[in-house]
Each structure stands twice: as structure tokens, then as C-alpha cells.
Design an enzyme around this catalytic site. Sequence first.
Site, mmCIF file in Angstrom:
data_model
loop_
_atom_site.group_PDB
_atom_site.id
_atom_site.type_symbol
_atom_site.label_atom_id
_atom_site.label_comp_id
_atom_site.label_asym_id
_atom_site.label_seq_id
_atom_site.Cartn_x
_atom_site.Cartn_y
_atom_site.Cartn_z
ATOM 1 N N GLN A 180 0.892 -1.221 0.040
ATOM 2 C CA GLN A 180 -0.047 0.007 -0.142
ATOM 3 C C GLN A 180 0.862 1.247 -0.009
ATOM 4 O O GLN A 180 1.952 1.230 0.163
ATOM 5 C CB GLN A 180 -1.003 0.050 1.242
ATOM 6 C CG GLN A 180 -0.201 0.239 2.394
ATOM 7 C CD GLN A 180 -1.250 -0.089 3.513
ATOM 8 O OE1 GLN A 180 -1.106 -1.065 4.616
ATOM 9 N NE2 GLN A 180 -2.292 0.955 3.828
ATOM 10 N N HIS A 210 -6.431 0.962 5.347
ATOM 11 C CA HIS A 210 -6.843 -0.171 4.166
ATOM 12 C C HIS A 210 -7.548 0.013 3.107
ATOM 13 O O HIS A 210 -7.757 -0.644 2.200
ATOM 14 C CB HIS A 210 -7.378 -1.562 4.888
ATOM 15 C CG HIS A 210 -8.319 -1.280 6.018
ATOM 16 N ND1 HIS A 210 -9.562 -0.589 5.884
ATOM 17 C CD2 HIS A 210 -8.415 -1.506 7.294
ATOM 18 C CE1 HIS A 210 -10.070 -0.637 7.140
ATOM 19 N NE2 HIS A 210 -9.431 -1.289 8.035
ATOM 20 N N ASN A 238 -8.680 -9.020 7.301
ATOM 21 C CA ASN A 238 -7.665 -8.773 8.388
ATOM 22 C C ASN A 238 -6.973 -9.824 8.726
ATOM 23 O O ASN A 238 -7.490 -10.865 8.882
ATOM 24 C CB ASN A 238 -8.158 -7.808 9.502
ATOM 25 C CG ASN A 238 -8.645 -6.630 9.363
ATOM 26 O OD1 ASN A 238 -8.404 -5.951 8.500
ATOM 27 N ND2 ASN A 238 -9.335 -6.018 10.280
ATOM 28 N N ASN A 313 -15.115 -6.171 8.850
ATOM 29 C CA ASN A 313 -13.919 -5.895 7.857
ATOM 30 C C ASN A 313 -13.496 -7.216 6.796
ATOM 31 O O ASN A 313 -12.784 -7.329 6.400
ATOM 32 C CB ASN A 313 -12.713 -5.320 8.425
ATOM 33 C CG ASN A 313 -12.184 -4.269 7.485
ATOM 34 O OD1 ASN A 313 -12.963 -3.456 6.993
ATOM 35 N ND2 ASN A 313 -10.934 -4.109 7.425
ATOM 36 N N LYS A 379 -6.433 -7.909 18.872
ATOM 37 C CA LYS A 379 -5.940 -6.840 18.840
ATOM 38 C C LYS A 379 -5.123 -6.590 20.297
ATOM 39 O O LYS A 379 -4.166 -5.622 20.224
ATOM 40 C CB LYS A 379 -6.881 -5.620 18.723
ATOM 41 C CG LYS A 379 -8.022 -5.705 17.549
ATOM 42 C CD LYS A 379 -7.294 -5.565 16.250
ATOM 43 C CE LYS A 379 -8.264 -5.648 15.244
ATOM 44 N NZ LYS A 379 -7.606 -5.372 13.869
#
Length: 492
Positions: A180, A210, A238, A313, A379
Site C-alpha cells: 500500500q 486499508h 484482516n 471488515n 488486537k
Amino acid sequence: MGKIKRKDSLSDFKAITRSSALECLSLHISKLIETAKNKEEVALELKRFEELYHRFLVLQDSKIDWRKIQPPEQGLVHNHESLDDPPLERATEMLNKLVVVKLNGGLGTTMGCTGPKSAIEVREEMTFLDLTVQQVKWLNYTYNCNVPLVLMNSFNTHEETERIIGKYKGALVQILTFNQARYPRIDKETLLPCASDYEEDDSEWYPPGHGDIYFALKYSGLLDSFLKEDKEYIFISNIDNLGATVDLKILNYLANSDCEFLMEVTNKTMADVKGGTLISYEGHSQLLELAQVPKNHVDEFKSIKKFRIFNTNNLWLKLKAIKRVLAKDDFDLDIIVNEKRVKGNQKIIQLETAVGASIKYFNTAKGINVPRSRFLPVKTTSDLLLVKSNLYSLKHGGLLMNPERPFPEVPLIKLGEEHFKNVQHFLQRIPNIPNIIELDHLTVTGDVTFGFDVVLKGTVIIVANHGERIDIPSGAILENKVITGNLRILDH
């Protein structure tokens, strides 16, 4: 009349200030391009940043009108259980047209680790990346198909990821990577980029979220390459979501409907109050993120009564639709302004976008309300405790809920940041994950360690006060208990 004049004067002043900021930015970017080795590629990348920055300045004062926000229109969200499984031969045909993309741009710094987050060990000495490769490998072997695994890296994770994937050669999985963009952080005071050299000091740069995946796919050449190979569908998720495996029911629905975009959503719990949600806004489906919510409506946004679902997501799209949407001039994803403090307590701004925000650009976009098992992100170390526990078993790289769990909801786990944030410290304090089959809620704060073969049931709260320590002995069974710093055990 005087008030009107002052208002006009303020508007003129803002216009002049923004015009000056844009002019200064253009000069700054020209200098940055001159410091780059690949000037042509960097110029294209920074042009996209400049466009994002321009929209940020223009839209600074525009806020979402809370009064116009409506729940998703009827028929927008389908239940996963209502979808059909495809026959075996059809499954193989569809899988051969599928591309699996994992968002792999994040570092493990929030959990005290260095390098790509995907390299953190999760279960049975396997990392996120190991488990993902295992999932796709099983898929290709079982259905005799060729699903490639594609990793979207950032400049932070690219080099280490390229080194790691060398070990998967010959694993029945074609692994491709692309990067990216790399954008300069903005000084909040001056509104100018912090960076002065493209090739030096990565700390002055950031991956812009993203949402950059669409242009990154296009400019990497992979989008056209997949279309030439007759690939039709793409599944994006993810890499730290261990529940995001290929789902044949969803793929079948995408392939046999006029939908171009499917977003997996799931029911919100108190652990998910910050997650983006699907809304209807001015007649269009839209993703609403917490960062876009006016401060006086944050509590309302977090309510599980008004906003009952959130975005996992996990996204399914048609590749031809992506190419068509990118060809238009109006593909501008909503800007998320991420404010941070960096070295020397400097206030900086990162302009980011979310991949799910593109939903409004696709024809016939839908949400699919999926079981909670498809959303298992890691996370924090609290999440890590959950996925390492006996609540799950490992099968083909995916996690399956233990059938002995008396109810489908996962327990709410909160480990204190001071002593448990770091993965290494977490493993030292909990060397053997407790039995949590019957656990509802666990809170641990302070200097606490666990022995072996501990069993936790119901609601367990353990609080070690400052200067004190609590050691949970091996073999302990704690059910609906509160343990405080003076080691009193009270019925909860």
C-alpha cells in the site's frame, strides 16, 4: 448585518489559509519527489496524497448530519443462515475464480512486539500467517482448486514478510504480495508534512489505512493480472481475524446474484462499541466509523440498542466492479482523521481511509449478518488469551468453538495494560492458559500471576492494588469470585 460581514470575512480568511496551505504542500511534495530514487512511482503516490489532503482541507468544517442517519434499509442485510451451500462441482468452479487478500500492513507494537503482527505466535507455535497459509492450502487441496493468497503489506511489514513467506514454497499455495502507499505525516500546527526526505526516517511516514487497497491493487498491476486470469471475486479481511476463512455460502451468494459488494456484519456486544456500522444516509448505504461521529453523539453511536450490528471488515467484491469504480473520477473514500502524538510529544495528523467505506460506490451492495465465530480479531493480549484457550480447537488453520461451551457468546476479557499489554509479560504471567469453558467475564488488573490448571467460571475479578501481588495457585477453581489486593475472596 455586521454579523454577516464578520462571517463572510471568516470564510474568506479560511479560504485564503487553505489556498496557502495547498500551495506550500505542492512545493513540499516537489522537494520530496526529488529525494526519491523512483521519482515516477513516488510522484504518482504523492499525487494521491495531495488529493486526499485537498479534500481534507475543503471538508474540514463539514460534519455528518446526525439527524439524517437512519438504520439500514429493509433488505440491505441478509442473515447468513438463509444462504445456500453450493454443490461440490460448483464450489470448485467458483473457488478457481476467487482471490483471497489479507491486510498485512500492521505491526505488533501495540502488543509489545516488533515486526509484522502476522508473525506473532497465536496457537500451537503457529503465527497468524502460518494459520492463513494453512487455511488456503486446505481449501486448494480439498476442492482441487487454485486460490492464491495475496498479502497487502505496508513499508513497515514488506521486507520481513517477504523473508518469512520463503518457507512456504511448495505448500500448494501461490503467495503474492503488493504494497500500500506511503504517505507523510502532517504536523498539526503547520499543516505541512513532517518528512523532508523520501528515503530517510520511516517514522515521518505512515500507511494510509486499508482503504488504499483499491488503488494499490490497480497500480501494482495485480488487478488487471487477475482479470486476465479469469478471476472474478475477491475476499478481503484482516490477517489478525482468525475467524475470516473462505465461506462457500457467501461466495455462492456473490456469484449468483447481481451484488457487487458484500460486507460481513455481526451483532454488536459491549466489546464492540467502537466498531463501524452500516447506515442509510441520504438514500445511500454507508459505513459510519467512530472517528466520523460528532463528539456529542459518541455515546449514542456506541449504544447496542440503536446500532445493533458492526462491520467485521470481511468483504467480498467482484473484480470487474472494482475496475469500473476506479475508472471514475468520483471515487473518494471518506477521510478518517487520525490524530497522534509522536516523538517529542509532537501533534501529528494521519489522513486515512477504510476499505468498507467504498460500499456506496458499488451497485447492489449488501450486508451479510454472520455468526460471531467469523469475527475473532486479536488486537490485545486479552484477545490472545481467548484464542489460545480451550474455548477453541484448531482445524485446517481455523478456530472452532468447543462444543462443551454451554452458550455461544464468548466471554468478555479485560487484562490490565500496565502488566499484560506486552505479549512477553503476558506469557510470563499466564504460562498456562486457564480453562474458560464456563467463563462469562474476567477482569485482571495489577501484579497478578496464574499457576497451572486454573479453572475460571462465571464472573471473576482479580485486582492487585499498587505495591501488592496476587498469585493464583495451580489447580485453583474460581467461580463468581472477586479477589482483591488483600487476598480476600468474596462471593460475587
